[in-house]
Design a protein around this motif. Structure first.
Motif, short mmCIF file in Angstrom:
data_model
loop_
_atom_site.label_atom_id
_atom_site.label_comp_id
_atom_site.label_asym_id
_atom_site.label_seq_id
_atom_site.Cartn_x
_atom_site.Cartn_y
_atom_site.Cartn_z
N ALA A 16 0.71 -1.00 -0.11
CA ALA A 16 -0.19 0.08 -0.21
C ALA A 16 0.80 1.19 0.10
CB ALA A 16 -0.82 -0.23 1.35
N GLN A 17 2.08 1.19 0.03
CA GLN A 17 3.14 2.28 0.07
C GLN A 17 3.25 2.85 -1.12
OE1 GLN A 17 3.98 3.77 3.33
NE2 GLN A 17 2.26 2.00 3.95
N ILE A 18 2.76 2.34 -2.16
CA ILE A 18 3.24 2.98 -3.48
C ILE A 18 1.94 2.39 -4.55
CG2 ILE A 18 4.55 0.81 -4.23
CD1 ILE A 18 6.53 2.49 -5.86
N GLU A 19 2.07 3.27 -5.40
CA GLU A 19 0.97 2.97 -6.59
C GLU A 19 1.77 3.23 -7.83
OE1 GLU A 19 -1.98 1.38 -6.28
OE2 GLU A 19 -1.97 1.58 -4.18
N ALA A 20 1.10 2.53 -8.78
CA ALA A 20 1.83 2.69 -10.33
C ALA A 20 1.18 3.92 -11.10
CB ALA A 20 1.43 1.43 -11.01
N GLY A 21 1.55 4.33 -11.90
CA GLY A 21 1.18 5.47 -12.58
C GLY A 21 1.53 5.30 -14.22
N ASP A 22 0.56 5.79 -14.88
CA ASP A 22 0.53 5.58 -16.49
C ASP A 22 1.97 6.10 -17.06
OD1 ASP A 22 -2.07 4.44 -16.24
OD2 ASP A 22 -3.04 6.02 -16.39
N ASP A 23 2.43 7.19 -16.42
CA ASP A 23 3.51 8.07 -17.03
C ASP A 23 4.96 7.21 -16.87
OD1 ASP A 23 3.40 8.16 -14.25
OD2 ASP A 23 4.17 10.38 -14.49
N HIS A 24 5.13 6.36 -15.92
CA HIS A 24 6.52 5.89 -15.92
C HIS A 24 6.42 4.82 -14.78
CE1 HIS A 24 6.63 9.28 -13.17
NE2 HIS A 24 7.69 8.81 -12.45
N VAL A 25 7.55 3.97 -14.68
CA VAL A 25 7.51 3.27 -13.30
C VAL A 25 7.82 4.07 -12.10
CG1 VAL A 25 9.16 1.61 -12.16
CG2 VAL A 25 8.74 1.58 -14.74
N HIS A 26 7.01 3.64 -11.16
CA HIS A 26 7.24 4.77 -9.82
C HIS A 26 8.18 3.99 -8.82
CE1 HIS A 26 3.81 7.48 -10.41
NE2 HIS A 26 3.97 7.12 -11.15
N PHE A 43 4.77 -0.84 -11.29
CA PHE A 43 4.48 -0.69 -12.93
C PHE A 43 3.32 -1.18 -13.14
CE2 PHE A 43 8.61 -2.60 -11.91
CZ PHE A 43 9.71 -2.29 -12.69
N LYS A 44 2.85 -0.46 -14.01
CA LYS A 44 1.70 -0.79 -14.90
C LYS A 44 2.01 -1.84 -16.06
CE LYS A 44 -1.63 2.21 -13.59
NZ LYS A 44 -3.03 1.83 -13.14
N ALA A 45 1.04 -2.59 -16.30
CA ALA A 45 1.49 -3.62 -17.18
C ALA A 45 1.82 -2.86 -18.55
CB ALA A 45 -0.08 -4.44 -17.78
N GLY A 46 3.05 -3.31 -19.00
CA GLY A 46 3.64 -3.20 -20.35
C GLY A 46 4.85 -2.12 -20.10
N GLN A 47 4.85 -1.61 -18.64
CA GLN A 47 5.86 -0.72 -18.39
C GLN A 47 7.36 -1.49 -18.13
OE1 GLN A 47 4.51 1.68 -15.14
NE2 GLN A 47 3.88 3.37 -16.44
N GLU A 64 3.29 -7.93 -5.94
CA GLU A 64 2.15 -8.34 -6.77
C GLU A 64 2.34 -8.20 -8.21
OE1 GLU A 64 -0.41 -4.91 -5.77
OE2 GLU A 64 -0.88 -5.39 -3.84
N GLY A 65 1.52 -9.16 -8.73
CA GLY A 65 1.54 -9.10 -10.38
C GLY A 65 2.69 -10.06 -10.85
N ARG A 98 2.00 -7.68 -16.12
CA ARG A 98 0.79 -7.35 -15.35
C ARG A 98 1.16 -6.16 -14.46
NH1 ARG A 98 -0.31 -13.15 -14.31
NH2 ARG A 98 -0.06 -12.56 -11.87
N ASP A 99 0.02 -5.28 -13.98
CA ASP A 99 0.45 -4.38 -13.08
C ASP A 99 1.04 -5.19 -11.78
OD1 ASP A 99 -1.03 -2.56 -14.59
OD2 ASP A 99 -2.60 -2.29 -13.02
#
Length: 109
Positions: A16-26, A43-47, A64-65, A98-99
């Motif tokens: 829960a300490q981090i969430e993925a973003g569409d722009d880049h790997v967080h 990561f979002k899937a594909g990043q 996760e993922g 995957r995410d």
């Protein structure tokens, strides 16, 4: 000197300490010092992270993922609950199938 925004003795939900973003790997650093540290990656899937050299000895743990971790041109699929060790200076890249959320533990000799 230890660098962290967390307090000793507190309990946290790691994923829960981090969430993925569409722009880049967080990335989020949990703690670090001159001997290494622990960071989270989302990561979002594909990043992906393009090939680079490990800055220290690493333990890559998938929280996760699922990712494809390519080390020295050999791809390894790693899923939630699994980990891989990587030597310092070893070329590697990461692709999220995957995410995904990872914990990266760095140890400098």
């Amino acid at each position: 000197m230890l660098q962290t925004d967390y307090k000793f003795g507190e309990v946290h939900d790691l994923a829960a300490q981090i969430e993925a973003g569409d722009d880049h790997v967080h990335f989020k650093h949990i703690f670090s010092n001159e001997k290494g540290g622990v960071s989270l990656l989302a990561f979002k899937a594909g990043q992906k992270l393009d090939e680079h050299l490990a800055p220290a000895e690493l333990m890559v743990t998938v929280l996760e993922g699922e990712i494809v971790f390519t080390m020295i041109d050999t791809p390894h699929t790693i899923g939630a609950g699994q980990f891989m060790l990587v030597g310092e200076g070893v070329p590697h890249s990461v692709l999220a199938n995957r995410d995904s959320k990872l914990m990266l533990t760095k140890v400098k000799a």
